[in-house]
Design a protein around this motif. Structure first.
Motif, mmCIF file in Angstrom:
data_model
loop_
_atom_site.group_PDB
_atom_site.id
_atom_site.type_symbol
_atom_site.label_atom_id
_atom_site.label_comp_id
_atom_site.label_asym_id
_atom_site.label_seq_id
_atom_site.Cartn_x
_atom_site.Cartn_y
_atom_site.Cartn_z
ATOM 1 N N GLN A 194 0.848 -1.194 0.000
ATOM 2 C CA GLN A 194 0.000 0.000 0.000
ATOM 3 C C GLN A 194 0.882 1.244 0.000
ATOM 4 N N GLU A 195 0.470 2.245 -0.762
ATOM 5 C CA GLU A 195 1.220 3.505 -0.771
ATOM 6 C C GLU A 195 1.153 4.156 0.592
ATOM 7 N N PHE A 196 2.298 4.572 1.090
ATOM 8 C CA PHE A 196 2.383 5.183 2.416
ATOM 9 C C PHE A 196 1.468 6.404 2.521
ATOM 10 N N GLY A 197 0.732 6.483 3.614
ATOM 11 C CA GLY A 197 -0.151 7.618 3.852
ATOM 12 C C GLY A 197 -1.553 7.441 3.322
ATOM 13 N N THR A 198 -1.869 6.269 2.743
ATOM 14 C CA THR A 198 -3.211 6.011 2.220
ATOM 15 C C THR A 198 -3.819 4.789 2.907
ATOM 16 N N ASN A 199 -5.117 4.584 2.663
ATOM 17 C CA ASN A 199 -5.822 3.391 3.145
ATOM 18 C C ASN A 199 -6.449 2.644 1.969
ATOM 19 N N GLU A 200 -5.806 2.705 0.808
ATOM 20 C CA GLU A 200 -6.428 2.189 -0.411
ATOM 21 C C GLU A 200 -6.818 0.721 -0.308
ATOM 22 N N SER A 201 -5.908 -0.115 0.169
ATOM 23 C CA SER A 201 -6.210 -1.551 0.190
ATOM 24 C C SER A 201 -7.301 -1.877 1.204
ATOM 25 N N SER A 202 -7.207 -1.276 2.395
ATOM 26 C CA SER A 202 -8.226 -1.525 3.417
ATOM 27 C C SER A 202 -9.583 -1.039 2.946
ATOM 28 N N ASP A 203 -9.629 0.151 2.369
ATOM 29 C CA ASP A 203 -10.900 0.690 1.878
ATOM 30 C C ASP A 203 -11.462 -0.174 0.755
#
Length: 294
Positions: A194-203
């Motif tokens: 996951q890109e640092f500073g994001t919640n892309e995978s969890s979301d």
């Protein structure tokens, strides 16, 4: 406090100031980019409004009456001060770099490889590229342009589509192996990136009803490192198709799931007029996107 209702129209005052400065209706019209008849009409309207004769028309040429001279001097001082202040303020703001906010991945994959032609075409424009995953606030005197992924809906801001690209879940063939991947829940026993500073995978997982924990853990890293880690088979990631299209087409990565949402990257700005350097930059962005294959 100025009584604006009793003031003459600004167009009439501009016409009279131009006439006093140039000495003729024709020259004043040329300075204002209107006809000499339009200038004469504005002068007569100004005289009617004030109830005074401002121009002496008794001779072959035009000359100002004493009242006209007095008004001309006041307008010269007033318009001169306005002009100098506007020029000073505009020059001060024009010297400020165009502050651009975008994700590190967007900066590395799309913006920086294309930036040299902009620098050549606009050497006078200074840029400040701020690669951050955060949604920064676009305040006057701060960030001028944000490049954001989504569906173009950011309240209080203006957005225009740069290019469309869906969100996908992707991994290297060596990581997936021969296991069957039929639904997002089948990915939870694999490592994730996951890109640092994001919640892309969890979301992404949560939107698909996946609530169980990932058994193999999550590694966060800067966006430019994430793509290389993906290619090396270090984990599954959610990213935009545009960044991995060549890898997917070449078979280096597998597209596991693709969103149906109509998403893409948008140029996001504050409402209202942009500074000329920022306008030059956003215009260049749109031309680059139109020239993009596909």
């Amino acid at each position: 406090m100025t009584d604006w209702r009793s003031m003459p129209p600004l167009t009439a005052l501009r016409a009279f100031d131009a006439l006093a400065e140039t000495g003729s209706a024709s020259a004043a019209g040329a300075a204002l980019n209107v006809s000499h008849a339009a200038v004469s009409q504005q002068i007569r309207a100004l005289e009617n409004h004030m109830g005074l004769g401002l121009v002496d028309r008794s001779g072959r040429g035009l000359s100002l009456t004493p009242e006209g001279h007095e008004l001309a001097e006041a307008l010269r001082v007033g318009f001169g001060a306005i002009s100098r202040t506007v020029e000073a303020l505009s020059a001060a703001d024009a010297g400020r770099p165009v502050h651009v906010s975008c994700t590190p991945t967007f900066a590395a994959q799309w913006l920086m490889p294309r930036l040299a032609p902009f620098r050549q075409a606009h050497p006078e424009v200074d840029l400040m590229i701020d690669p951050t995953p955060q949604l920064v606030s676009l305040e006057p005197g701060g960030t001028d342009v944000a490049l954001r992924f989504g569906q173009g809906q950011w309240p209080g801001l203006e957005s225009s589509l740069l290019f469309k690209t869906p969100l996908i879940a992707v991994a290297a063939p060596r990581l997936v192996g021969d296991r069957a991947i039929e639904e997002p829940a089948d990915l939870t026993d694999l490592p994730w990136l996951q890109e640092f500073g994001t919640n892309e995978s969890s979301d992404w997982l949560r939107r698909r009803g996946v609530t169980k924990d990932r058994a193999a853990g999550l590694t966060q890293m800067p966006g430019h490192m994430l793509l290389e880690a993906l290619r090396e088979g270090q984990g599954v990631a959610v990213t935009v198709l545009e960044w991995v299209r060549a890898d997917v087409e070449a078979g280096r990565l597998l597209k596991l799931f693709e969103d149906d949402a109509d998403t893409g990257y948008y140029v996001v700005t504050r409402p209202g007029p942009m500074r000329p350097p920022a306008r030059a930059f956003t215009g260049w962005l749109r031309r680059e996107a139109r020239a993009q294959p596909g």
